[in-house]
Design a protein around this motif. Structure first.
Motif, PDB file in Angstrom:
ATOM      1  N   LEU A   1       0.832  -1.212   0.000  1.00 34.57           N
ATOM      2  CA  LEU A   1       0.000   0.000   0.000  1.00 34.57           C
ATOM      3  C   LEU A   1       0.865   1.260   0.000  1.00 34.57           C
ATOM      4  N   ALA A   2       1.917   1.249   0.790  1.00 36.11           N
ATOM      5  CA  ALA A   2       2.771   2.438   0.874  1.00 36.11           C
ATOM      6  C   ALA A   2       3.481   2.723  -0.445  1.00 36.11           C
ATOM      7  N   LEU A   3       3.882   1.679  -1.146  1.00 34.95           N
ATOM      8  CA  LEU A   3       4.647   1.879  -2.381  1.00 34.95           C
ATOM      9  C   LEU A   3       3.789   2.045  -3.628  1.00 34.95           C
ATOM     10  N   LEU A   4       2.648   1.358  -3.697  1.00 37.73           N
ATOM     11  CA  LEU A   4       1.900   1.314  -4.950  1.00 37.73           C
ATOM     12  C   LEU A   4       0.502   1.928  -4.877  1.00 37.73           C
ATOM     13  N   GLN A   5       0.176   2.559  -3.783  1.00 38.29           N
ATOM     14  CA  GLN A   5      -1.139   3.194  -3.706  1.00 38.29           C
ATOM     15  C   GLN A   5      -1.164   4.415  -4.624  1.00 38.29           C
ATOM     16  N   PRO A   6      -2.172   4.507  -5.474  1.00 31.14           N
ATOM     17  CA  PRO A   6      -2.208   5.636  -6.403  1.00 31.14           C
ATOM     18  C   PRO A   6      -2.544   6.951  -5.700  1.00 31.14           C
TER      19      PRO A   6
ATOM     20  N   PRO B   1      -0.457  11.733  -1.527  1.00 30.52           N
ATOM     21  CA  PRO B   1      -0.086  13.146  -1.390  1.00 30.52           C
ATOM     22  C   PRO B   1       1.397  13.299  -1.041  1.00 30.52           C
ATOM     23  N   SER B   2       1.933  14.477  -1.330  1.00 26.96           N
ATOM     24  CA  SER B   2       3.345  14.715  -1.056  1.00 26.96           C
ATOM     25  C   SER B   2       3.542  14.998   0.429  1.00 26.96           C
ATOM     26  N   GLY B   3       4.739  14.783   0.887  1.00 28.46           N
ATOM     27  CA  GLY B   3       5.069  15.015   2.284  1.00 28.46           C
ATOM     28  C   GLY B   3       4.888  13.767   3.124  1.00 28.46           C
ATOM     29  N   ALA B   4       5.606  13.733   4.252  1.00 27.44           N
ATOM     30  CA  ALA B   4       5.567  12.554   5.127  1.00 27.44           C
ATOM     31  C   ALA B   4       4.199  12.389   5.777  1.00 27.44           C
TER      32      ALA B   4
ATOM     33  N   ARG C   1       1.658  11.003   3.307  1.00 28.48           N
ATOM     34  CA  ARG C   1       1.854   9.570   3.044  1.00 28.48           C
ATOM     35  C   ARG C   1       1.342   8.711   4.199  1.00 28.48           C
ATOM     36  N   VAL C   2       1.569   9.163   5.421  1.00 31.61           N
ATOM     37  CA  VAL C   2       1.096   8.413   6.585  1.00 31.61           C
ATOM     38  C   VAL C   2      -0.427   8.381   6.603  1.00 31.61           C
ATOM     39  N   VAL C   3      -1.058   9.511   6.315  1.00 36.74           N
ATOM     40  CA  VAL C   3      -2.523   9.564   6.284  1.00 36.74           C
ATOM     41  C   VAL C   3      -3.066   8.688   5.151  1.00 36.74           C
TER      42      VAL C   3
END
Length: 188
Positions: A134-139, A142-145, A148-150
């Motif tokens: 999910l972290a690598l291939l989720q379309p 959003p930018s920023g850490a 990405r966490v959200v």
């Protein structure tokens, strides 16, 4: 025929001493083929076919299948889940039902193929691989850490059914294998 010590015998299969005074034929070794067509033209020793490391289970191969170690389970989980996620994203533009079904298949295979001492690795490696995919291939992440966490948290929440089903499947199979192995050991 004089018997040799084990230390002085040449390497390779050992010959059994022939029965003295009987007409019984020597017992063939397990490596000897039962089929006479595989013998050499001179009628001597059997022809040995080379064993390929990638050859699957054939009619001549017996025994248990190869098992995954804990590290191998983690690598297989990540590789399988990322592959299924990538295929789903390329075909359908996102992570949907194909990703969920592929995750279930990966969890099943991990739980069935992990070695007995490494049983806890199967239900642990699956969710980690799921979150990594999910972290690598989720379309449209959003930018920023923080973004990405959200996005990861919302992706896990939306796909929680697949995540819990696959993890539960692996945990159930691992628990059944553990109980079966304990019962086998008790009866010995």
């Amino acid at each position: 025929m004089e018997q040799q010590s084990i230390r002085t015998q040449p390497p390779g299969p050992r010959r059994r001493p022939s029965a003295v005074g009987t007409d019984r034929a020597a017992v063939p070794s397990p490596a000897a083929p039962a089929d006479s067509r595989l013998r050499s033209a001179s009628g001597g020793a059997p022809v040995r076919r080379p064993r390929l490391p990638w050859a699957g289970r054939g009619p001549g191969r017996t025994g248990r299948p190869a098992r995954l170690t804990a590290v191998g389970t983690g690598v297989a989980a990540v590789a399988g889940t990322l592959l299924v996620a990538w295929v789903d994203r390329m075909l359908f533009g996102g992570l949907g039902v194909l990703f969920g079904l592929g995750y279930l298949l990966v969890c099943f295979q991990l739980a069935v193929r992990v070695r007995y001492p490494d049983l806890p690795a199967a239900p642990i490696a699956g969710p980690i691989a799921f979150a990594l995919a999910l972290a690598l291939l989720q379309p449209a992440a959003p930018s920023g850490a923080a973004g990405r966490v959200v996005a990861l948290a919302s992706g896990l929440a939306v796909r929680a059914g697949w995540l819990f089903t696959g993890t539960g499947l692996a945990a159930t199979i691992v628990a059944a294998r553990f109980v079966a192995q304990r019962r086998i050991r008790r009866t010995r």
